[in-house]
Design a protein around this motif. Sequence first.
Motif, short mmCIF file in Angstrom:
data_model
loop_
_atom_site.label_atom_id
_atom_site.label_comp_id
_atom_site.label_asym_id
_atom_site.label_seq_id
_atom_site.Cartn_x
_atom_site.Cartn_y
_atom_site.Cartn_z
N TYR A 67 0.83 -1.20 0.00
CA TYR A 67 0.00 0.00 0.00
C TYR A 67 0.87 1.26 0.00
O TYR A 67 0.67 2.17 -0.80
N GLU A 70 2.69 1.88 -3.32
CA GLU A 70 1.84 2.30 -4.44
C GLU A 70 1.15 3.63 -4.20
O GLU A 70 1.01 4.44 -5.10
N VAL A 71 0.70 3.89 -2.98
CA VAL A 71 -0.11 5.08 -2.70
C VAL A 71 0.75 6.29 -2.38
O VAL A 71 0.45 7.40 -2.82
N ARG A 84 -5.78 8.41 -4.56
CA ARG A 84 -4.92 7.23 -4.69
C ARG A 84 -5.33 6.12 -3.71
O ARG A 84 -5.29 4.94 -4.05
N TYR A 88 -6.45 2.47 -4.85
CA TYR A 88 -5.74 1.29 -4.36
C TYR A 88 -6.72 0.26 -3.82
O TYR A 88 -6.64 -0.93 -4.16
N HIS A 92 -7.52 -3.43 -4.93
CA HIS A 92 -7.04 -4.45 -3.99
C HIS A 92 -7.99 -4.55 -2.79
O HIS A 92 -7.59 -4.27 -1.66
#
Length: 185
Positions: A67, A70-71, A84, A88, A92
Amino acid sequence: MQQRNADRTRTRILAAATEEFAARGIAGARVQRIAEVAGCNKAMLYAYFGSKDGLFDAVFTASVEAYLEEVGFDATDLPAYAGRVFDYFEEHPEHLRLSVWYRLERPEGHPLDAILAVNRSRLDDLVRAQRRRVVPGQFAAVSLLSLIQAIATSWSSMNPEYGTGVPSRALRRRAVVEAVEKILS
């Protein structure tokens, strides 16, 4: 060769455990099912992770790390951050379910270092941004972060009875971003 097999086994266990814990929580998860899906025996699982709780901690820590990677987080652009976060968890949902299970089943458990570190970092960033007046100070940093995260994940907690009344993903995302913009104005 032995190390690569061990890494693959560990990866298979974590993947199987992620599915199991996301679907059933800590209490409902069964080590035997995880071992079967991972293609190993329970003894191997315990050798790697020590216990079912240790396995959940490893799964949840890996989820948090994915997390974060990616975020990201930028205290000076909180609406984009909220967007975001929304994206995410739309992509997911199992990670959101892991987070919910963690909060439900570990409300007073031993805190995980990964969670403590990210919370401390984000709150410190928000406090600094508020001191520089880049972020409004009408909410304490912890309240602001909590509100943003709740808004970003709010659609996932909607009752299914809303059915066709739920707007498209793009409209839901826009509502999240605009709601955070309004909180900051």
